[in-house]
Design a protein around this motif. Structure first.
Motif, short mmCIF file in Angstrom:
data_model
loop_
_atom_site.label_atom_id
_atom_site.label_comp_id
_atom_site.label_asym_id
_atom_site.label_seq_id
_atom_site.Cartn_x
_atom_site.Cartn_y
_atom_site.Cartn_z
N LYS A 147 0.55 -1.30 0.41
CA LYS A 147 -0.20 -0.06 -0.29
C LYS A 147 0.71 1.54 -0.24
CE LYS A 147 -3.27 2.60 2.31
NZ LYS A 147 -4.36 2.66 3.92
N PRO A 148 1.91 1.40 0.90
CA PRO A 148 2.70 2.89 1.17
C PRO A 148 3.01 2.56 -0.42
CG PRO A 148 3.14 1.65 2.77
CD PRO A 148 2.34 0.29 2.12
N GLN A 149 3.75 1.70 -1.64
CA GLN A 149 4.18 2.17 -2.60
C GLN A 149 3.84 2.48 -3.17
OE1 GLN A 149 7.00 -1.64 -3.52
NE2 GLN A 149 6.76 -2.88 -1.87
N LEU A 150 2.35 1.93 -3.57
CA LEU A 150 1.86 2.65 -4.69
C LEU A 150 0.99 3.88 -3.99
CD1 LEU A 150 -0.76 2.32 -6.65
CD2 LEU A 150 -2.37 1.07 -4.94
N GLU A 151 0.62 4.13 -3.22
CA GLU A 151 0.30 5.35 -2.67
C GLU A 151 2.10 6.62 -2.72
OE1 GLU A 151 -2.81 5.05 1.75
OE2 GLU A 151 -0.03 4.87 1.60
N GLU A 152 3.22 6.53 -2.82
CA GLU A 152 3.81 7.32 -3.16
C GLU A 152 3.87 6.97 -4.84
OE1 GLU A 152 8.44 6.89 -3.17
OE2 GLU A 152 7.85 5.89 -1.14
N GLN A 153 3.70 6.27 -5.29
CA GLN A 153 3.96 6.30 -6.93
C GLN A 153 2.45 7.26 -7.24
OE1 GLN A 153 4.60 2.30 -9.19
NE2 GLN A 153 5.82 2.19 -7.83
N GLU A 154 1.41 7.67 -6.81
CA GLU A 154 0.41 7.22 -6.96
C GLU A 154 0.48 9.03 -6.47
OE1 GLU A 154 -2.47 6.94 -9.36
OE2 GLU A 154 -1.02 6.35 -10.33
N ASN A 155 1.04 9.09 -5.21
CA ASN A 155 1.14 10.55 -4.23
C ASN A 155 -0.59 11.15 -4.20
OD1 ASN A 155 2.05 13.31 -3.62
ND2 ASN A 155 1.30 14.43 -5.08
N LYS A 156 -1.08 9.98 -3.85
CA LYS A 156 -2.80 9.96 -3.16
C LYS A 156 -2.24 8.55 -1.63
CE LYS A 156 -6.18 9.10 -5.81
NZ LYS A 156 -7.25 8.34 -6.65
N LYS A 157 -3.28 9.26 -0.26
CA LYS A 157 -3.83 8.31 -0.23
C LYS A 157 -4.83 7.36 0.68
CE LYS A 157 -0.47 9.10 3.16
NZ LYS A 157 0.82 8.12 3.08
N TYR A 158 -5.00 5.97 1.12
CA TYR A 158 -6.18 5.33 0.19
C TYR A 158 -6.87 5.29 1.81
CZ TYR A 158 -4.48 5.11 -4.51
OH TYR A 158 -4.12 4.95 -5.88
N THR A 159 -8.17 5.38 1.87
CA THR A 159 -8.26 5.29 3.33
C THR A 159 -8.97 3.68 3.25
OG1 THR A 159 -10.19 5.88 2.45
CG2 THR A 159 -8.79 7.08 3.70
N ILE A 160 -9.17 2.84 2.28
CA ILE A 160 -9.73 1.79 1.65
C ILE A 160 -8.17 1.24 1.13
CG2 ILE A 160 -11.60 0.53 0.74
CD1 ILE A 160 -14.09 2.54 1.17
N PHE A 161 -8.12 0.23 1.60
CA PHE A 161 -7.21 -0.75 0.45
C PHE A 161 -7.20 -2.39 0.75
CE2 PHE A 161 -3.29 -2.02 -1.28
CZ PHE A 161 -2.75 -1.32 -1.86
N LYS A 162 -8.43 -2.43 0.54
CA LYS A 162 -9.55 -4.47 0.48
C LYS A 162 -9.30 -4.36 -0.38
CE LYS A 162 -13.73 -6.41 1.57
NZ LYS A 162 -15.24 -5.60 2.26
N ALA A 163 -8.28 -6.07 -0.12
CA ALA A 163 -8.19 -7.01 -1.84
C ALA A 163 -10.20 -7.35 -1.67
CB ALA A 163 -7.00 -8.20 -1.42
N VAL A 164 -9.97 -7.60 -3.00
CA VAL A 164 -11.62 -8.81 -3.61
C VAL A 164 -11.00 -9.92 -4.24
CG1 VAL A 164 -12.66 -6.46 -2.72
CG2 VAL A 164 -12.00 -6.77 -5.30
#
Length: 76
Positions: free
Chosen positions: A2-19
């Motif tokens: 999750k931190p890797q994706l947030e850094e690349q997208e420059n965005k914070k995700y409050t929901i991060f649920k694998a479906v």
């Protein structure tokens, strides 16, 4: 990852649920994971897990944004 994706997208995700996920065995394992990041927003991520003797952390290899729940999770 999750931190890797947030850094690349420059965005914070409050929901991060694998479906949903799929896996592919290579020299390690690729995991293709559909992740819910908002009520109606999904991201497809590819995570690589190296072989155990390499002792490396999980790595975000690639991702696709702006996906929907019904979008097929396929190799990318």
């Amino acid at each position: 990852v999750k931190p890797q994706l947030e850094e690349q997208e420059n965005k914070k995700y409050t929901i991060f649920k694998a479906v949903e996920f799929r896996s592919q065995v290579v020299a390690g394992t690729n995991y293709f994971i559909k992740v819910q990041v908002d009520d109606d927003e999904f991201v497809h991520i590819r995570v690589f897990q190296s072989l155990p003797h390499e002792n490396k952390p999980l790595a975000l290899s690639s991702y696709q944004t702006h996906k929907a729940r019904h979008d097929e999770l396929a190799y990318f």
